[in-house]
Design an enzyme around this catalytic site. Structure first.
Site, PDB file in Angstrom:
ATOM      1  NE  ARG A  51    -121.911  -2.525  15.814  1.00  0.00           N
ATOM      2  CZ  ARG A  51    -122.079  -2.209  14.566  1.00  0.00           C
ATOM      3  NH1 ARG A  51    -123.267  -2.365  13.986  1.00  0.00           N
ATOM      4  NH2 ARG A  51    -121.127  -1.705  13.833  1.00  0.00           N
ATOM      5  N   GLY A  52    -122.228   1.003  16.814  1.00  0.00           N
ATOM      6  CA  GLY A  52    -122.190   1.873  15.639  1.00  0.00           C
ATOM      7  C   GLY A  52    -122.492   3.294  16.103  1.00  0.00           C
ATOM      8  CB  ALA A  53    -120.622   6.466  15.632  1.00  0.00           C
ATOM      9  CG  ASP A 238    -116.755   4.679  15.815  1.00  0.00           C
ATOM     10  OD1 ASP A 238    -116.337   4.002  14.863  1.00  0.00           O
ATOM     11  OD2 ASP A 238    -117.697   4.324  16.535  1.00  0.00           O
TER      12      ASP A 238
END
Ligand code: MRU
Length: 344
Positions: A51-53, A238
Site C-alpha cells: 500500500r502507499g501510492a 495519493d
C-alpha cells in the site's frame, strides 16, 4: 545505497518474481510473499499487503511484467490484446492513488512500441522506475529537510515511508533526512485509524531505522499542536490535482485545518507521478470507501441490526491549506492560487 537510518525495503524483484512484505501482518510478523501473476499482484494491492501510492504504482509495473511474460508465452501474435484484461484487473485494484494508473499507462505505451521479446525491456523499465523512485525520495528528503530547518517537532500521518514507496519514503523521507541532519526535533506519528498505518507501520519502520518516534491517538493532534510541540505536519499524497488540492489518508484534511488554526505549517511530499494533470481540482478525485468491517471489527464481528459504519479512507485537503508541496522537481510554496505548473 541503504544506511543505518534507511534499512527497510518492502518490495523486491528476484528469481523472476516479485516479493512483497505483507504489511497486514506488521509489526508482529515480518514475512515476504512471492508473486508470479498480475492477478496475484492486483489482489496484493486490493488487500493492502502492499500500500502507499508510489509502492502501488511500482508493484503494478512489476505486475505488468508478469502479465506480459505469461501472455507472450501463451500467444506470440495476440499477446498485446490478451494483456488488456490483466491491465484492467490491476487498474480495478484501488481507485484513489493515481500512481497506479500512471504506471499502467506508461507500461502500455512501452509494450505497444516494443519489438521482439518484450519481457526483458519491460522488466528493465520497472526496475529503473523502482530505482528512480528511491532517488526522487532522497532528493525530496533533502529539500523538505532544508525547509523544516531546526523545528522543535514534526507530526506525520499514515505511513509515507519506505514501506509505501520504492524505498526511503516521501514524508518519512523528509523526516529521515531531517533526523540525519539533526534537525526537525521530536517526531510524532498519528495512529491513523482505522487501518493503523501510523501505529503499525510508521512506528515499526522508524524503530527499524533507529529513529525515535512518539505515537499519538488521532484525536490528540489538536491538543499536541496547541502545546507548541510541532511546527510542521508532514504528509504524503495519493493524488494531487493541478491546483494543488491533495488527496491523502483520511484525517489529513482535519490535520490541515488544525494546523492552520495553530500556526503550524503543512507540507505535502510527493513525486510528480502523484500529480494528476488531467484534473483541475480535488473535486474530481475518487475517494475509496472500504468495508465497514475495518471500523466495526473486532467489536461487532458480523455487523448487526442498526449497526453500520462509513469508511472513506482518503480525504482531500484544499490547496489553500497547504504551505509547501515538495516534489523531486522542486518545491512549490503556497500552491494556491498558481497551482503546480512550475513542476510540470
Ligand atoms: O491506504 P494506504 O495505506 O495505501 O494510504 C496511504 C497514504 O495515504 C499515504 O500517505 C500516501 O499513499 C503516500 S505514500 C508515500
Amino acid at each position: 545505497m541503504m544506511s543505518e537510518h534507511d534499512t527497510v525495503r518492502a518490495m523486491q524483484w528476484r528469481d523472476d518474481a516479485l516479493y512483497l512484505l505483507d504489511q497486514r501482518k506488521l509489526p508482529e510478523r515480518v514475512g515476504y510473499e512471492r508473486f508470479e501473476t498480475a492477478e496475484g499482484v492486483a489482489e496484493a494491492i486490493r488487500s493492502m499487503r502492499v500500500r502507499g501510492a508510489p509502492a502501488i504504482g511500482i508493484a503494478a509495473a512489476y505486475g505488468v511484467v508478469l502479465a506480459v511474460r505469461r501472455r507472450y508465452q501463451e500467444n506470440l501474435q495476440q499477446w498485446r490484446t490478451l494483456i488488456e484484461q490483466d491491465l484492467q484487473t490491476l487498474a480495478a485494484s484501488r481507485p484513489t492513488a493515481v500512481n497506479l494508473f500512471w504506471a499502467l499507462e506508461r507500461m502500455r505505451a512501452h509494450f505497444q512500441a516494443v519489438n521482439g521479446d518484450p519481457v526483458p525491456q519491460l522488466l528493465q523499465l520497472a526496475l529503473q522506475w523502482h530505482e528512480d523512485d528511491i532517488a526522487a525520495n532522497r532528493r525530496m528528503g533533502e529539500s523538505g529537510a532544508r525547509l523544516i530547518g531546526g523545528s522543535k517537532g514534526l507530526l506525520t500521518h499514515c505511513n509515507a515511508g519506505s514501506l509505501a514507496t520504492g524505498g526511503y519514503g516521501t514524508a518519512l523521507g523528509v523526516i529521515r533526512s531531517a533526523y540525519c541532519r539533526r534537525g526537525g526535533g521530536k517526531i510524532f506519528a498519528t495512529e491513523t485509524r482505522p487501518w493503523l498505518q501510523g501505529a503499525r507501520l510508521t512506528l515499526w519502520e522508524l524503530q527499524q531505522d533507529k529513529i525515535p518516534a512518539t505515537l499519538i491517538a488521532d484525536s490528540a493532534a489538536g491538543w499536541l499542536m496547541r502545546s507548541g510541540a510541532v511546527q510542521w505536519v508532514v504528509v504524503g499524497a495519493d493524488r494531487i490535482a493541478a491546483n494543488g488540492d491533495t488527496a491523502n489518508k483520511i484525517g489529513t484534511y482535519a490535520l490541515a485545518l488544525l494546523a492552520r488554526r495553530h500556526g503550524v505549517k503543512m507540507m505535502v511530499v510527493a513525486p510528480t507521478s502523484t500529480i494528476d494533470w488531467q484534473i483541475d481540482t480535488g473535486e474530481a478525485i475518487e475517494i475509496e470507501e472500504r468495508s465497514p468491517n475495518e471500523l466495526l471489527m473486532p467489536y461487532y464481528q458480523d455487523g448487526g441490526e442498526g449497526i453500520d459504519a462509513w469508511n472513506p479512507v482518503f480525504d482531500v485537503t484544499p490547496s489553500e491549506l497547504i504551505d509547501a508541496i515538495v516534489t523531486e522537481k522542486g518545491v512549490v510554496m503556497n500552491p494556491e492560487p498558481q497551482g503546480l505548473s512550475m513542476v510540470k
